[in-house]
Design a protein around this motif. Structure first.
Motif, PDB file in Angstrom:
ATOM      1  N   VAL A 126      41.188  30.600  37.476  1.00  0.00           N
ATOM      2  CA  VAL A 126      41.083  29.502  37.603  1.00  0.00           C
ATOM      3  C   VAL A 126      41.082  29.041  35.919  1.00  0.00           C
ATOM      4  CG1 VAL A 126      41.931  27.010  38.768  1.00  0.00           C
ATOM      5  CG2 VAL A 126      41.799  28.777  39.923  1.00  0.00           C
ATOM      6  N   THR A 127      41.943  28.525  35.096  1.00  0.00           N
ATOM      7  CA  THR A 127      40.758  28.545  34.035  1.00  0.00           C
ATOM      8  C   THR A 127      40.858  26.242  34.293  1.00  0.00           C
ATOM      9  OG1 THR A 127      42.531  28.080  32.690  1.00  0.00           O
ATOM     10  CG2 THR A 127      41.561  29.849  32.721  1.00  0.00           C
ATOM     11  N   ILE A 128      39.477  25.601  33.555  1.00  0.00           N
ATOM     12  CA  ILE A 128      39.829  24.448  33.051  1.00  0.00           C
ATOM     13  C   ILE A 128      39.421  24.375  31.583  1.00  0.00           C
ATOM     14  CG2 ILE A 128      39.084  22.314  33.842  1.00  0.00           C
ATOM     15  CD1 ILE A 128      38.267  23.273  36.860  1.00  0.00           C
ATOM     16  N   GLU A 129      40.015  23.248  31.560  1.00  0.00           N
ATOM     17  CA  GLU A 129      40.166  22.868  30.129  1.00  0.00           C
ATOM     18  C   GLU A 129      39.548  21.054  29.404  1.00  0.00           C
ATOM     19  OE1 GLU A 129      42.794  25.092  27.925  1.00  0.00           O
ATOM     20  OE2 GLU A 129      41.484  26.965  28.194  1.00  0.00           O
ATOM     21  N   ALA A 130      39.212  21.031  28.518  1.00  0.00           N
ATOM     22  CA  ALA A 130      39.484  19.566  28.544  1.00  0.00           C
ATOM     23  C   ALA A 130      40.040  19.175  27.565  1.00  0.00           C
ATOM     24  CB  ALA A 130      37.332  18.861  28.063  1.00  0.00           C
ATOM     25  N   ASP A 131      40.577  18.131  27.755  1.00  0.00           N
ATOM     26  CA  ASP A 131      42.276  18.134  26.645  1.00  0.00           C
ATOM     27  C   ASP A 131      41.732  16.481  26.642  1.00  0.00           C
ATOM     28  OD1 ASP A 131      43.586  17.296  25.010  1.00  0.00           O
ATOM     29  OD2 ASP A 131      45.871  18.216  26.863  1.00  0.00           O
ATOM     30  N   GLY A 132      40.992  15.694  25.391  1.00  0.00           N
ATOM     31  CA  GLY A 132      41.162  14.409  25.357  1.00  0.00           C
ATOM     32  C   GLY A 132      40.129  14.012  26.882  1.00  0.00           C
ATOM     33  N   ASP A 133      40.665  12.987  27.543  1.00  0.00           N
ATOM     34  CA  ASP A 133      40.306  12.110  28.701  1.00  0.00           C
ATOM     35  C   ASP A 133      40.411  12.943  30.107  1.00  0.00           C
ATOM     36  OD1 ASP A 133      38.803  10.042  27.053  1.00  0.00           O
ATOM     37  OD2 ASP A 133      40.046   8.890  27.538  1.00  0.00           O
ATOM     38  N   ASP A 134      41.476  14.402  29.653  1.00  0.00           N
ATOM     39  CA  ASP A 134      42.203  14.491  30.471  1.00  0.00           C
ATOM     40  C   ASP A 134      41.359  15.927  31.351  1.00  0.00           C
ATOM     41  OD1 ASP A 134      44.252  12.432  31.923  1.00  0.00           O
ATOM     42  OD2 ASP A 134      45.197  13.485  29.609  1.00  0.00           O
ATOM     43  N   ALA A 135      41.880  16.596  31.888  1.00  0.00           N
ATOM     44  CA  ALA A 135      41.573  18.159  31.925  1.00  0.00           C
ATOM     45  C   ALA A 135      42.754  19.287  32.595  1.00  0.00           C
ATOM     46  CB  ALA A 135      41.002  18.225  33.574  1.00  0.00           C
ATOM     47  N   VAL A 136      43.007  20.034  31.540  1.00  0.00           N
ATOM     48  CA  VAL A 136      44.390  21.302  32.040  1.00  0.00           C
ATOM     49  C   VAL A 136      43.293  22.489  33.181  1.00  0.00           C
ATOM     50  CG1 VAL A 136      45.802  22.686  30.876  1.00  0.00           C
ATOM     51  CG2 VAL A 136      45.209  20.423  30.374  1.00  0.00           C
ATOM     52  N   ILE A 137      44.198  21.631  33.871  1.00  0.00           N
ATOM     53  CA  ILE A 137      43.737  23.465  34.905  1.00  0.00           C
ATOM     54  C   ILE A 137      44.900  24.044  34.756  1.00  0.00           C
ATOM     55  CG2 ILE A 137      43.399  23.837  37.335  1.00  0.00           C
ATOM     56  CD1 ILE A 137      43.011  20.382  37.598  1.00  0.00           C
ATOM     57  N   LYS A 138      44.491  25.852  35.275  1.00  0.00           N
ATOM     58  CA  LYS A 138      45.633  26.749  35.013  1.00  0.00           C
ATOM     59  C   LYS A 138      45.531  27.697  35.558  1.00  0.00           C
ATOM     60  CE  LYS A 138      46.598  26.811  29.686  1.00  0.00           C
ATOM     61  NZ  LYS A 138      46.221  27.328  28.431  1.00  0.00           N
ATOM     62  N   SER A 139      46.023  28.474  36.303  1.00  0.00           N
ATOM     63  CA  SER A 139      46.590  29.473  37.371  1.00  0.00           C
ATOM     64  C   SER A 139      47.313  30.329  37.611  1.00  0.00           C
ATOM     65  CB  SER A 139      45.738  29.522  38.321  1.00  0.00           C
ATOM     66  OG  SER A 139      45.264  30.150  39.016  1.00  0.00           O
ATOM     67  N   GLY A 140      47.454  31.416  36.933  1.00  0.00           N
ATOM     68  CA  GLY A 140      48.909  31.779  37.137  1.00  0.00           C
ATOM     69  C   GLY A 140      50.279  31.037  36.281  1.00  0.00           C
ATOM     70  N   ARG A 141      50.836  30.802  36.811  1.00  0.00           N
ATOM     71  CA  ARG A 141      52.365  30.796  35.532  1.00  0.00           C
ATOM     72  C   ARG A 141      51.823  28.962  35.923  1.00  0.00           C
ATOM     73  NH1 ARG A 141      57.231  34.450  36.139  1.00  0.00           N
ATOM     74  NH2 ARG A 141      58.007  33.030  34.578  1.00  0.00           N
ATOM     75  N   SER A 142      50.696  28.102  37.192  1.00  0.00           N
ATOM     76  CA  SER A 142      50.522  26.898  37.031  1.00  0.00           C
ATOM     77  C   SER A 142      49.842  26.495  36.726  1.00  0.00           C
ATOM     78  CB  SER A 142      50.287  27.217  38.525  1.00  0.00           C
ATOM     79  OG  SER A 142      50.708  27.710  39.405  1.00  0.00           O
ATOM     80  N   ARG A 143      50.384  25.292  36.030  1.00  0.00           N
ATOM     81  CA  ARG A 143      49.464  23.983  35.224  1.00  0.00           C
ATOM     82  C   ARG A 143      49.040  23.032  35.156  1.00  0.00           C
ATOM     83  NH1 ARG A 143      50.405  20.292  30.404  1.00  0.00           N
ATOM     84  NH2 ARG A 143      49.016  21.371  28.925  1.00  0.00           N
ATOM     85  N   PHE A 144      48.330  22.633  35.815  1.00  0.00           N
ATOM     86  CA  PHE A 144      48.078  21.107  36.121  1.00  0.00           C
ATOM     87  C   PHE A 144      47.674  20.259  35.005  1.00  0.00           C
ATOM     88  CE2 PHE A 144      49.400  19.595  40.463  1.00  0.00           C
ATOM     89  CZ  PHE A 144      50.129  21.564  40.968  1.00  0.00           C
ATOM     90  N   LYS A 145      47.759  19.004  34.060  1.00  0.00           N
ATOM     91  CA  LYS A 145      46.965  18.079  34.019  1.00  0.00           C
ATOM     92  C   LYS A 145      46.789  16.671  34.633  1.00  0.00           C
ATOM     93  CE  LYS A 145      47.301  16.067  28.748  1.00  0.00           C
ATOM     94  NZ  LYS A 145      48.124  15.745  27.868  1.00  0.00           N
ATOM     95  N   MET A 146      45.635  16.978  34.734  1.00  0.00           N
ATOM     96  CA  MET A 146      44.486  15.517  35.196  1.00  0.00           C
ATOM     97  C   MET A 146      43.782  14.649  35.023  1.00  0.00           C
ATOM     98  SD  MET A 146      43.820  17.771  39.232  1.00  0.00           S
ATOM     99  CE  MET A 146      44.709  19.165  39.541  1.00  0.00           C
TER     100      MET A 146
END
Lengths: 85, 352
Positions: B82-102
């Motif tokens: 799982v990777t987590i990166e900051a994107d402004g005020d959001d967090a982008v969480i990726k794993s395999g082909r899934s991507r969530f922006k929270m």
């Protein structure tokens, strides 16, 4: 004491959201075991449940009983008390 | 930041238990994630309890992410990492082909519990000490000082006690001499903390107002119930001279059966104990009777209990013979088992 401001969802979407926040995790409504909440049924008929109010400006059900915890069982009135008050 | 998905999912499952499902303060519905120096630390709190845990991680990240959404997503990801990166005020969480922006909440808003100074440190299997007594914890808000387990040192032993005022269970464990148990007074550990205890030996640090339980890289820091526990020792009977011995499972099954005849208004099971036999009677919507063979020879004893309490207390004792010591029908009964010599259970009688 001021009477709490009653809460009633203004449309179906808001009602779904309220149910997902409260009723879905409540002892009083367990669809799988044929347990249906009287307040929810009342609201579905368009009547205002007294237990649905605003608390801290957020919609709240005061009758909510967390289904993840055991339902409190009424205290046995006939058993003698260890620590009488 | 990059982390192994399985380790992350396991850590989230442990930590998320501190989060209340309904929060009026948004930040309490989040997990605080901080990755630096090769480790990710995840923290959750409900202001009374804080759970934090660490796992290995590559890279840096800091932010507060919605607890349920993050734990749910990571639990369902198919990727190994799982990777987590900051994107402004959001967090982008990726794993395999899934991507969530929270959405995230600033970490400065996340409350931290100050542990303070811990005066006593113990190493013991706290879950095993508490297991036989936890059933007796009260769930009534009015008696909040009974909503937990009282633990105190007595003569080189640690004693755990729970009671709801109708049932009381006490269990004790020997503590090695090198452990400074005597430096803390009795403490009351809240129900939620008791229910979150990890199995096996843990390190326990105790201060005046808090308890810290450390299990490997996971730490539970909890407030204690700030109240005086009742003088429980005076309700444990010492002079009950009528000893009735019966098989635990046989009595529990019989009490459970006759309880079917009870109703909401009356759950009393009347026990009539004569030489070699205990007759159980319940009168409610119907009448149910049963009998159990007992080892007893003395004058007839008539005593009543709430049938649910009988089933509960016998369920907390090990299988095999149980000794029930009674004085008369109006006094508390003491239940013990040779297989659990450190355990004592008191049950109050009922008017029948």
């Amino acid at each position: 004491m001021t009477k709490p401001r009653p809460y009633m969802p203004s449309n179906g979407t808001e009602g779904d959201w309220f149910e997902s926040q409260w009723c879905a995790d409540c002892h009083h409504d367990d669809y799988d075991n044929d347990v249906y909440c009287a307040l929810l049924s009342k609201a579905h008929c368009g009547d205002q449940p007294d237990e649905w109010i605003y608390r801290d400006d957020k919609p709240t059900c005061t009758a909510f009983r967390d289904a993840s915890k055991p339902m409190p069982i009424p205290r046995c009135p006939d058993t003698l008390e260890m620590f009488p008050e | 930041m990059r982390i192994a998905r399985n380790d992350f999912a396991r850590l989230l499952q442990q930590v998320v238990k501190a989060v209340n499902s309904r929060n009026t303060i948004p930040v309490l519905g989040t997990l605080r994630l901080e990755a630096s120096g090769g480790a990710l630390t995840v923290t959750a709190t409900d202001l009374d309890l804080e759970i934090s845990g660490s796992i290995e991680a590559e890279g840096d990240y800091i932010g507060c992410i919605d607890a349920r959404m993050l734990a749910g997503a990571v639990g369902k990801f198919k990727g190994d990492e799982v990777t987590i990166e900051a994107d402004g005020d959001d967090a982008v969480i990726k794993s395999g082909r899934s991507r969530f922006k929270m959405q995230t909440i600033p970490v400065g808003d996340f409350p931290t519990m100050d542990g303070g100074k811990f005066g006593a440190t113990l190493a013991l299997d706290l879950a095993a000490l508490f297991a036989p007594v936890a059933f007796a914890m009260s769930v009534e808000d009015a008696r909040y000082y009974l909503n937990g387990i009282y633990m105190h040192p007595v003569d080189g032993k640690l004693v755990a006690v729970a009671t709801d005022g109708h049932r009381l269970s006490a269990n004790s464990v020997d503590v090695p001499h090198e452990q400074p148990t005597a430096v803390f007074e009795g403490i009351i550990i809240p129900t939620k903390t008791v229910n979150l205890l990890p199995k096996g030996e843990v390190t326990v640090d105790i201060s005046d107002a808090k308890i810290r339980i450390t299990d490997g890289k996971t730490t539970i820091l909890s407030k204690l119930i700030d109240c005086v526990f009742p003088d429980y020792q005076r309700v444990i009977p010492s002079g009950n001279d009528k000893n009735i011995v019966f098989d635990n499972a046989t009595m529990r099954d019989a009490a459970d059966r006759v309880a079917l005849a009870s109703n909401e208004r009356g759950r009393a099971v009347k026990m009539t104990i004569t030489e070699g036999v205990c007759d159980l009677t319940v009168r409610g919507d119907a009448e149910g009777t049963d009998s159990v063979s007992v080892d007893y020879s003395g004058e007839e004893v008539n005593i009543g209990f709430n049938s649910r309490y009988v089933v509960d207390v016998l369920g907390a004792l090990p299988p095999g013979d149980v000794n029930m010591a009674v004085a008369d029908g109006g006094s508390p009964a003491l239940l013990t088992s040779d297989k659990a010599p450190s355990q004592r259970i008191v049950i109050m009688p009922m008017r029948v």
